[in-house]
Motif scaffolding. Structure first.
Motif, PDB file in Angstrom:
ATOM      1  N   LYS A  63       0.698  -1.088  -0.063  1.00  0.00           N
ATOM      2  CA  LYS A  63       0.144  -0.047   0.154  1.00  0.00           C
ATOM      3  C   LYS A  63       0.709   1.302   0.075  1.00  0.00           C
ATOM      4  CE  LYS A  63      -3.332   0.038   3.102  1.00  0.00           C
ATOM      5  NZ  LYS A  63      -3.939  -0.324   4.166  1.00  0.00           N
ATOM      6  N   THR A 189      -4.870   9.516  -2.567  1.00  0.00           N
ATOM      7  CA  THR A 189      -4.111   9.530  -1.226  1.00  0.00           C
ATOM      8  C   THR A 189      -4.973   8.807  -0.372  1.00  0.00           C
ATOM      9  OG1 THR A 189      -4.897  11.409  -0.074  1.00  0.00           O
ATOM     10  CG2 THR A 189      -3.026  11.979  -1.826  1.00  0.00           C
ATOM     11  N   ASP A 331      -0.262   7.228   6.601  1.00  0.00           N
ATOM     12  CA  ASP A 331      -0.466   6.493   5.225  1.00  0.00           C
ATOM     13  C   ASP A 331      -0.051   7.394   4.002  1.00  0.00           C
ATOM     14  OD1 ASP A 331      -1.926   4.292   6.017  1.00  0.00           O
ATOM     15  OD2 ASP A 331      -3.869   5.384   6.422  1.00  0.00           O
ATOM     16  N   LYS A 333       1.471   7.594   0.864  1.00  0.00           N
ATOM     17  CA  LYS A 333       1.460   6.428  -0.228  1.00  0.00           C
ATOM     18  C   LYS A 333       3.117   6.309  -0.581  1.00  0.00           C
ATOM     19  CE  LYS A 333      -1.971   5.182  -2.209  1.00  0.00           C
ATOM     20  NZ  LYS A 333      -1.858   3.899  -1.613  1.00  0.00           N
TER      21      LYS A 333
ATOM     22  N   ARG B 315     -10.913   2.451   0.900  1.00  0.00           N
ATOM     23  CA  ARG B 315     -10.463   2.125  -0.559  1.00  0.00           C
ATOM     24  C   ARG B 315     -11.247   0.629  -0.836  1.00  0.00           C
ATOM     25  NH1 ARG B 315      -6.942   3.519  -3.673  1.00  0.00           N
ATOM     26  NH2 ARG B 315      -6.447   5.320  -2.458  1.00  0.00           N
ATOM     27  N   ASP B 325     -10.918  -1.640   2.664  1.00  0.00           N
ATOM     28  CA  ASP B 325      -9.739  -1.226   3.414  1.00  0.00           C
ATOM     29  C   ASP B 325     -10.181   0.100   3.990  1.00  0.00           C
ATOM     30  OD1 ASP B 325      -7.261  -0.434   4.342  1.00  0.00           O
ATOM     31  OD2 ASP B 325      -6.302  -0.320   2.300  1.00  0.00           O
ATOM     32  N   ARG B 327      -9.607   2.867   7.215  1.00  0.00           N
ATOM     33  CA  ARG B 327      -8.975   3.454   8.486  1.00  0.00           C
ATOM     34  C   ARG B 327      -9.934   4.657   8.988  1.00  0.00           C
ATOM     35  NH1 ARG B 327      -2.757   5.192   9.100  1.00  0.00           N
ATOM     36  NH2 ARG B 327      -3.175   5.827  11.327  1.00  0.00           N
ATOM     37  N   GLN B 329     -10.031   8.056  10.833  1.00  0.00           N
ATOM     38  CA  GLN B 329      -9.164   9.191  10.897  1.00  0.00           C
ATOM     39  C   GLN B 329      -9.264  10.060  12.065  1.00  0.00           C
ATOM     40  OE1 GLN B 329      -6.759   9.365   8.794  1.00  0.00           O
ATOM     41  NE2 GLN B 329      -6.949   8.610   7.036  1.00  0.00           N
ATOM     42  N   TRP B 350      -9.891  -5.237   5.837  1.00  0.00           N
ATOM     43  CA  TRP B 350      -8.756  -4.573   6.371  1.00  0.00           C
ATOM     44  C   TRP B 350      -9.210  -3.531   7.246  1.00  0.00           C
ATOM     45  CZ3 TRP B 350      -5.378  -4.184   1.344  1.00  0.00           C
ATOM     46  CH2 TRP B 350      -4.856  -5.482   0.844  1.00  0.00           C
TER      47      TRP B 350
END
Lengths: 485, 451
Positions: A63, A189, A331, A333, B315, B325, B327, B329, B350
């Motif tokens: 990733k 992003t 995160d 990239k 994503r 996936d 996350r 924030q 994920w």
């Protein structure tokens, strides 16, 4: 403003305009359509934060990427590619049969003797994998079981700038988008407060110049260019508000500016305007996110010890490695580090020691740190230069001194992390470390493999510009399946 | 043995000698053409050349005969070459005889004879070439329009499913057909061995069984194909020997019980064979990861908007895979976020919830995410007992617990999640010693504390 933009990537091309207006109805709804938000959303990959359904092509193994670029080309023969034959034949001429038709740089083309120069440094095999690493890299050698060495890298370019360009953009000629830009463009992003592609350069290093086009966006929308974070008070230039401008004032100003730009975009439809709006907004968010990520004060002492004392000094390679980890945690990239000073045309034994001292421990610490935090599960770390160095000495060869010229026919890089086999050495050079005798990996193959790890088919991922569909790997590149885990 | 050696010695002159008659015959045919004989003065010369053609082809044939005695050739390939060779000797002899002065032959007869000689010469040369260099020697590098380029013979396996591939029929028999059956078939069964069908393979040959189940070293075929190539018992005596991978495949088939009807899914596939099948046959026998097995409808766009509003970045795994996936924030996982996670539970595979002040009850919600394969819980103040509900996650592969408050009791909980492949325990209350002590209890799970 970019008025010379490519029609395929604009919201409304001349051809679209003619088609729609000549159909009659279109003319009436034109103004409306140009203002429509939907139109922006439907434009391909325009909004990098939206969930894009086209990429990746398949489930990615990687990733995020940290590319530790060793600018100037480290000598593989003194670090990883162990060639005792060179010590045995120390001072003898490079045999013509090995030399073949390899071209030379202007720096050694005039030499009438090409004396083989064995490495002055000891080599040992390390770890269960038995990887050869010289004494110059004591920390790297300890983690060799985590690494995948490719000893058969090859490139087309023999001088720094074209070689760096080839590695970073897939073309020796300047102007193509960098790998990080391609990935930012294709995958967007994952953290809307930070750019997808960040560049960190070791400060106060000299040698071959680095041009910002190495992390440039080329023909891709400009928000995908690499953003350089500097050490010191202003990590990102011109990011802070000018003296006397408050945050609220800035916000209002940007809101108004955005409205004006939207109008302008509606007027002429240049997608670069959208790029600019998104950059202003990103910059505003970065006013808080960047100081936060650059602030190392909360890192414990144990971490600084791990990366080496250098890591307390902003702008060093060690500090940049630590920053890279922090950016990856957030995160980002693609984080690209550059460390100059590997171009050892003179006094190689002395100079390479300094270089290794600056990079060995931080590189190893970075990989260890990523590993213990679980980040190596989906992050790939790449270490390598733009080409290799010759097995013969440039200039005078003495018992304690030699130098090596550029050598594009073979060089070594290593990788660690997600999606690739660890503890392996791939590819092989001949006994002289001059030609590849097994599994050559061209720069384009390397790029294709990197794309593959990110879930992208490098042949499908194109951008139409000036009537041609461009790819990172141009018309080349094969995924090196043997190193995939 | 002297006689035999001499046979072999002279026999091997055959490839040397055969080029002489080719030259002579072509020269003779050329000189016979009209524009070369404006007057009859070359007649004698021509007679001599025809004689040389005859005599050289005669000796070539003789040496060839001797060479054939050693038996290294497959009859089916050899016999046509042999007979056309003999015919060529006969017709080139005829070519010489009809030019002896007192025999006056009509020119039509001469032309017919010349034509026959030419055809025979091309034929015998081609057959001989195929015999020594292999039948594809000539066409191998020819441009595409001359030969229809054969795709890699095993390419088609890519589309097959494992249960439709019968290991013997699809992997082993083709090898036998290619390398053995020419000498071991219904008609010619050298050594009493016929490898053309399963019944006769089971019978074996005069020396014993061809294949002994689960015992490669007792299986004569395996022994013969894996001998040193200098060994006189090495098989096959001519043509391409079995490659390393082919021997490996035969060995594996024998070890697995030499089952003639078993399909690939009934065999246990070792890592070596897995690589072999992938590289040689393009057959991927690796088990698919869970994320590629789940079948779901695409996520509705409203879900994307809702999740983004709730401070998730996300994503889909790929363009064809709607799994998410995700996350978080924000600073602390909100109630709204939890509700959304429950709503779209099957999609979340994920999940990164690092540093968002997780509580005991949050983990109960996480435990409902049936398709979760990677879970990042690091940098939360969670304790060992908070993890207990996670044992419902039957596909969880990676669990990141670094910088949490879990202690050595965590191993008991980890044991209840057998699908785990990696667990990260750095910077917790778990000590390195505790990890080392518990390692044997986790044969298929990597416990990572520090490098």
């Amino acid at each position: 403003m970019n008025c010379n933009h490519d029609h395929d990537n604009s919201n409304y091309s001349r051809r679209d305009f003619l088609t729609k207006t000549t159909l009659g109805l279109g003319g009436l709804s034109l103004a409306n359509m140009l203002n429509s938000e939907n139109l922006y959303a439907s434009n391909r990959l325009q909004n990098s934060n939206s969930l894009d359904l086209r990429l990746p092509h398949f489930v990615p193994k990687v990733k995020r990427v940290i590319y530790l670029f060793q600018s100037g080309a480290p000598s593989q023969l003194d670090l990883f590619d162990y060639k005792p034959m060179l010590n045995k034949m120390q001072g003898q001429e490079l045999p013509a049969s090995v030399f073949g038709e390899q071209r030379l740089t202007g720096m050694t083309a005039g030499q009438n003797s090409f004396p083989l120069a064995g490495s002055l440094f000891n080599f040992n095999q390390h770890g269960n994998s038995g990887a050869w690493v010289s004494d110059l890299m004591p920390h790297i050698s300890k983690i060799s079981d985590e690494l995948c060495f490719i000893k058969s890298m090859q490139t087309d370019a023999i001088n720094h700038d074209p070689a760096v360009s080839l590695l970073q953009t897939g073309s020796q000629l300047p102007g193509r988008p960098s790998i990080g830009s391609w990935l930012s463009y294709g995958l967007g992003t994952d953290n809307k407060n930070l750019p997808g592609f960040v560049v960190l350069i070791t400060k106060d290093k000299y040698g071959q110049p680095l041009y910002s086009r190495s992390w440039g966006n080329g023909f891709l929308p400009s928000q995908h260019q690499g953003v350089q974070f500097r050490s010191g008070k202003n990590p990102v230039l011109y990011l802070d508000n000018p003296p006397g401008v408050t945050k609220q004032l800035r916000e209002e100003q940007l809101d108004y500016l955005s409205k004006m730009q939207q109008n302008k975009h509606a007027d002429i439809g240049d997608p670069e305007i959208l790029s600019r709006i998104s950059q202003y907004e990103m910059a505003f968010r970065m006013q808080t996110s960047v100081p936060d990520v650059m602030d190392l004060s909360k890192e414990p002492d144990s971490i600084f010890e791990m990366y080496g004392e250098d890591s307390r000094i902003p702008g060093t390679f060690a500090a940049n490695c630590l920053l890279a980890r922090r950016l990856i945690e957030k995160d980002v990239k693609f984080v690209q580090l550059y460390h100059q000073g590997w171009d050892h045309h003179g006094d190689l034994p002395k100079n390479i020691k300094t270089q290794c001292k600056e990079t060995d421990q931080p590189t190893s610490a970075l990989i260890k740190d990523l590993k213990q935090r679980g980040l190596l599960e989906d992050t790939l770390v790449i270490w390598g230069g733009e080409f290799g160095r010759t097995n013969y000495s440039q200039g005078q060869l003495t018992e304690t001194n030699y130098a090596r010229d550029h050598h594009p026919a073979c060089f070594t890089i290593f990788m660690a992390g997600a999606g690739i086999k660890k503890g392996i050495t791939y590819g092989q050079t001949d006994e002289f470390g001059y030609n590849i005798i097994e599994n050559p990996v061209h720069v384009h193959d390397f790029q294709a493999t990197l794309m593959h790890l990110m879930g992208i088919d490098h042949e499908q991922f194109t951008f139409k510009f000036q009537g041609r569909r461009f790819r990172l790997t141009d018309v080349h590149g094969k995924v090196v399946k043997d190193i995939l885990a | 043995m002297i006689g035999l050696d001499l046979t072999a010695f002279f026999g091997r002159l055959h490839p040397l000698l055969v080029h002489l008659p080719i030259g002579f015959i072509l020269l003779a045919l050329l000189l016979d053409l009209k524009w070369f004989k404006e007057n009859g003065s070359r007649f004698n010369f021509l007679k001599i050349i025809w004689f040389l053609a005859f005599i050289s082809s005669f000796f070539s044939a003789l040496m060839g005969w001797l060479l054939a005695q050693n038996g290294y050739y497959i009859d089916a390939d050899l016999i046509p070459h042999q007979y056309t060779g003999i015919l060529l000797v006969f017709f080139s002899c005829l070519g010489w005889v009809i030019r002896i002065r007192n025999i006056n032959m009509p020119s039509l007869f001469i032309r017919i004879n010349n034509f026959i000689v030419l055809v025979l010469l091309i034929l015998v040369g081609h057959l001989g070439g195929s015999l020594t260099h292999g039948s594809d020697y000539l066409t191998k590098h020819a441009p595409d329009f001359i030969t229809s380029k054969q795709e890699y013979k095993n390419k088609l396996f890519e589309e097959y499913t494992l249960d439709s591939i019968v290991v013997f029929k699809d992997f082993v028999q083709p090898l036998l057909n290619e390398k053995c059956v020419a000498c071991h078939n219904n008609d010619i069964s050298r050594g009493g061995l016929n490898l053309s069908n399963i019944e006769s393979i089971k019978k074996g040959g005069r020396s014993g069984a061809a294949f002994v189940s689960k015992n490669p070293s007792k299986s004569l075929i395996f022994k013969r194909i894996s001998f040193s190539q200098n060994n006189e018992k090495f098989m096959p005596p001519t043509g391409t020997p079995f490659s390393y991978h082919e021997i490996q495949l035969v060995q594996w088939w024998i070890q697995e019980g030499a089952n003639y009807a078993g399909s690939l899914n009934e065999f246990s596939i070792t890592p070596e064979i897995q690589t072999l099948l992938l590289k040689q046959y393009g057959l991927d026998t690796r088990e698919k990861p869970w994320v590629e097995k789940v079948n779901l409808d695409p996520l509705p766009p409203s879900a994307v908007i809702a999740l983004e509003k709730a401070n998730f970045s996300m994503r889909t795994l790929s363009q064809n895979n709607p799994l998410l996936d995700l996350r978080y924030q924000g600073e602390k996982l909100s109630q709204q976020a939890l509700t959304l996670m429950e709503t779209y539970a099957p999609y979340i595979t994920w999940l990164n919830l690092s540093n968002c002040k997780l509580t005991n009850s949050d983990l109960k919600t996480i435990a409902k995410l049936e398709n979760l394969t990677r879970l990042n819980l690091q940098q939360n103040s969670i304790r060992t007992n908070d993890l207990a509900p996670l044992n419902t996650l039957s596909h969880l592969e990676v669990l990141n617990l670094h910088s949490t408050l879990v202690n050595q009791d965590v191993f008991e909980i980890l044991k209840s999640i057998p699908s785990l492949k990696k667990v990260f325990l750095w910077n917790t209350k778990v000590s390195l010693n505790a990890v080392l002590k518990n390692k044997p209890a986790f044969p298929s799970t990597e416990l990572i504390i520090a490098l």
